[in-house]
Design a protein around this motif. Sequence first.
Motif, mmCIF file in Angstrom:
data_model
loop_
_atom_site.group_PDB
_atom_site.id
_atom_site.type_symbol
_atom_site.label_atom_id
_atom_site.label_comp_id
_atom_site.label_asym_id
_atom_site.label_seq_id
_atom_site.Cartn_x
_atom_site.Cartn_y
_atom_site.Cartn_z
ATOM 1 N N UNK A 138 0.854 -1.197 0.000
ATOM 2 C CA UNK A 138 0.000 0.000 0.000
ATOM 3 C C UNK A 138 0.887 1.242 0.000
ATOM 4 N N UNK A 139 0.770 2.057 -1.027
ATOM 5 C CA UNK A 139 1.610 3.264 -1.134
ATOM 6 C C UNK A 139 1.358 4.243 0.003
ATOM 7 N N UNK A 140 0.123 4.294 0.501
ATOM 8 C CA UNK A 140 -0.177 5.193 1.627
ATOM 9 C C UNK A 140 0.577 4.752 2.879
ATOM 10 N N UNK A 141 0.679 3.431 3.073
ATOM 11 C CA UNK A 141 1.444 2.925 4.218
ATOM 12 C C UNK A 141 2.920 3.288 4.064
ATOM 13 N N UNK A 142 3.423 3.191 2.849
ATOM 14 C CA UNK A 142 4.818 3.585 2.586
ATOM 15 C C UNK A 142 5.030 5.054 2.923
ATOM 16 N N UNK A 143 4.072 5.888 2.543
ATOM 17 C CA UNK A 143 4.156 7.322 2.845
ATOM 18 C C UNK A 143 4.238 7.547 4.357
ATOM 19 N N UNK A 144 3.438 6.790 5.086
ATOM 20 C CA UNK A 144 3.427 6.912 6.554
ATOM 21 C C UNK A 144 4.793 6.522 7.139
ATOM 22 N N UNK A 145 5.392 5.467 6.598
ATOM 23 C CA UNK A 145 6.711 5.017 7.064
ATOM 24 C C UNK A 145 7.774 6.065 6.721
ATOM 25 N N UNK A 146 7.721 6.602 5.504
ATOM 26 C CA UNK A 146 8.691 7.628 5.111
ATOM 27 C C UNK A 146 8.619 8.831 6.052
ATOM 28 N N UNK A 147 7.420 9.220 6.399
ATOM 29 C CA UNK A 147 7.235 10.356 7.309
ATOM 30 C C UNK A 147 7.827 10.036 8.681
ATOM 31 N N UNK A 148 7.616 8.802 9.164
ATOM 32 C CA UNK A 148 8.139 8.371 10.468
ATOM 33 C C UNK A 148 9.664 8.473 10.509
ATOM 34 N N UNK A 149 10.315 8.214 9.357
ATOM 35 C CA UNK A 149 11.777 8.225 9.306
ATOM 36 C C UNK A 149 12.337 9.494 8.650
ATOM 37 N N UNK A 150 11.474 10.531 8.559
ATOM 38 C CA UNK A 150 11.884 11.856 8.074
ATOM 39 C C UNK A 150 12.476 11.819 6.667
ATOM 40 N N UNK A 151 11.834 11.047 5.782
ATOM 41 C CA UNK A 151 12.273 10.947 4.398
ATOM 42 C C UNK A 151 11.265 11.606 3.472
ATOM 43 N N UNK A 152 11.772 12.221 2.418
ATOM 44 C CA UNK A 152 10.910 12.825 1.407
ATOM 45 C C UNK A 152 10.375 11.712 0.509
ATOM 46 N N UNK A 153 9.073 11.496 0.542
ATOM 47 C CA UNK A 153 8.481 10.362 -0.168
ATOM 48 C C UNK A 153 8.639 10.453 -1.686
ATOM 49 N N UNK A 154 8.941 11.633 -2.196
ATOM 50 C CA UNK A 154 9.083 11.800 -3.649
ATOM 51 C C UNK A 154 10.194 10.925 -4.214
ATOM 52 N N UNK A 155 11.318 10.826 -3.502
ATOM 53 C CA UNK A 155 12.457 10.048 -3.985
ATOM 54 C C UNK A 155 12.742 8.813 -3.143
ATOM 55 N N UNK A 156 11.962 8.571 -2.101
ATOM 56 C CA UNK A 156 12.322 7.541 -1.124
ATOM 57 C C UNK A 156 11.923 6.129 -1.557
ATOM 58 N N UNK A 157 12.691 5.156 -1.055
ATOM 59 C CA UNK A 157 12.380 3.734 -1.225
ATOM 60 C C UNK A 157 12.669 3.026 0.104
ATOM 61 N N UNK A 158 12.005 1.910 0.304
ATOM 62 C CA UNK A 158 12.360 1.004 1.397
ATOM 63 C C UNK A 158 13.030 -0.200 0.766
ATOM 64 N N UNK A 159 14.218 -0.527 1.240
ATOM 65 C CA UNK A 159 14.957 -1.668 0.687
ATOM 66 C C UNK A 159 15.048 -2.737 1.772
ATOM 67 N N UNK A 160 14.439 -3.894 1.500
ATOM 68 C CA UNK A 160 14.315 -5.013 2.445
ATOM 69 C C UNK A 160 15.065 -6.241 1.962
ATOM 70 N N UNK A 161 15.388 -7.114 2.921
ATOM 71 C CA UNK A 161 15.828 -8.471 2.607
ATOM 72 C C UNK A 161 14.900 -9.414 3.346
ATOM 73 N N UNK A 162 15.460 -10.455 3.973
ATOM 74 C CA UNK A 162 14.820 -11.320 4.961
ATOM 75 C C UNK A 162 13.856 -12.359 4.384
ATOM 76 N N UNK A 163 12.845 -11.937 3.635
ATOM 77 C CA UNK A 163 11.850 -12.875 3.107
ATOM 78 C C UNK A 163 12.161 -13.140 1.635
ATOM 79 N N UNK A 164 12.527 -14.379 1.285
ATOM 80 C CA UNK A 164 12.881 -14.676 -0.113
ATOM 81 C C UNK A 164 11.718 -14.403 -1.064
ATOM 82 N N UNK A 165 12.043 -13.724 -2.153
ATOM 83 C CA UNK A 165 11.045 -13.428 -3.182
ATOM 84 C C UNK A 165 10.934 -14.645 -4.099
#
Length: 653
Positions: free
Chosen positions: A514-541
């Motif tokens: 959900x992009x809205x959830x991503x926006x909420x996370x970016x705000x929590x970590x003081x990131x500008x959502x325009x250019x921001x990404x979350x980069x994860x590992x842990x769960x094999x794709x």
Amino acid sequence: MKTVESEIKYLKLLSKQYPSISKASTEIINLEAILNLPKGTEHFISDIHGEYESFVHVLKNGSGVIKRKIEEVFSSTMRDNEKKALATLIYYPEQKLDLIIKEEENIDDFYRINIYRLIELCKYASSKYTRSKVRKLLPNDFKYIIEELLHENIDGEHKKNYYKSIVETIIQIDRAKEFIIAISKVIQKLVVDRLHIIGDIYDRGPRPDIVMDTLMDYHCVDIQWGNHDILWMGAASGSKACIANALRISARYANLDIIEDIYGINLLPLATFAMEVYKDDPCNCFIPKISDQDVSTKEKSLIAKMHKAISVIQFKLEGEIINRRPEFDMKHRLLLNNINYEDKTINLKGKDYKLKDSNFPTIDKNNPYKFTKEEEIVMDKIVSCFKNSEKLQKHVSFLFSKGSIYLTANSNLLIHGCIPLNKDYDFMSMKLQGSEYRGKALMDKMESLSREGYFFEEKSIQKQYGMDMMWYLWNGKCSSLFGKDDMTTFERYFIGEKETHKENKNPYFKQREDEDMCEKIFKEFNLDSKDAHIINGHVPVESKNGESPIKANGKILAIDGGFSRAYQEKTGIAGYTLIYNSYSLQLVSHDPFTCAEEAIVNESDILSTTEIVEHKAKRKTVRDTDAGKKLEEEVKDLKLLLMAYKKGIIKEI
């Protein structure tokens, strides 16, 4: 707003470094120029799990960046087989040269041709950096020579003979091999400005220590801890529960060599104890998972006994932490209390299940978490070995110095597992030491406690709490490194019904779509959502089933594609990596890697496929990075210092 008057104390300190208008002006000019250079290339790798050969190869080829550089420089002047040979030479210069020297009839010609090619490639790779930055990456033996060659024009009339003379002299005095090795390693460093490891260096694969040694020798790296990493960090701190888990996993994958031979930890007390207690027990539920190791039947039987012994010890140790820390909310994991030792069953969530293995000679059914005297002696000896392993302590110290639970870097949030969320799309909360934490604050608190667990004094309250926190980060429901509600270790060993093995993922793994959830996370970590990404590992794709690593319209990049061979059947590939250069964000998928020897002899490479996730019409510069923002602040301060000099508020020296 900063003014000369308000910053006078700081400016006086700064004036000691830049004591004149001339020196301050020169530095301003230098920093402004750096801000306009292209952004350096970042390389992201996750979930290595001890697969050192694949990891080292991907590191050496920069996830295909070196091949692309060769193509850009020599597209019309070299044949494909020559490009492959040059790439292999850069990846493995020592080993490849040893083979070539044996086979090449005119080795001087080979040296001459390839030295010129390597200089040309190195010049191209270094063109986006300042001379001073390149100079720092050069080896001491050839620093002056490489610097001269990089900044000379081979076709220039004035210094053509000078340039030629350097190359010929290198060959004549029998230093060509060493020079090629040196400049190849410089090229490897230049193509990647910064390496990000998104967790899980340890467990399953054969040699995490080689991965760690490689990272410690790397020119610029940061690490976001995975749950398997924090387990070993807790073990090195002296946490008995973490030690037991690390030993159990190593036994499960028949990988005890890393414990004994690499880290020098004596497992004889555990082996002796296991043989005595389980001598007539086949320990069938604890036969190690073996892929291609040459393990004898006798050795397999011993490992199974050790595996069972340390597993039972682990459950007892975890029970101590669960009872000691009610805030961890894990009372439901006190499963030894639920066993009916006469009926050989266990009650879970109101249902009885038959145990696959009911031989528990060290468990007192009236006090199941009580240790036997022998178990205490075994663990005391092993804990001492873990804490006194010089190599392990060196590696874990590096994980603390270069690592963190999460990192924000150039608008990206790097986190191994997840941001713990509730089903109602809010951040999961947890009470620690009397205060409630959630989101970023919870992760910061957990990291702080973990550091106390390693660095604080022995037997202090802070150290014990910190060690317990590292164990919680390994398997607790509010852990961003684990990302599940339970770790069903006991169930997988002792209960046949797979319904009991289920480990529910944190809601984050659905909500991250959900992009809205991503926006909420970016705000929590003081990131500008325009250019921001979350980069994860842990769960094999699961690529082979059509799952995409690109989620939430490109906001989430899940890059665990199966570096670990244990996951490759599930993923269908052998890992993802990510490249972020000044123009684009590129996701690279890799086929399985055979071995370094084949890559060297046959000049083969990992077959990789690149997908452009984002492409920037305007090239990103240093000014657009986190480092650039710091440099801009330095420029502002230097301009204030310049003003202070000109007004006479501060005198030049």
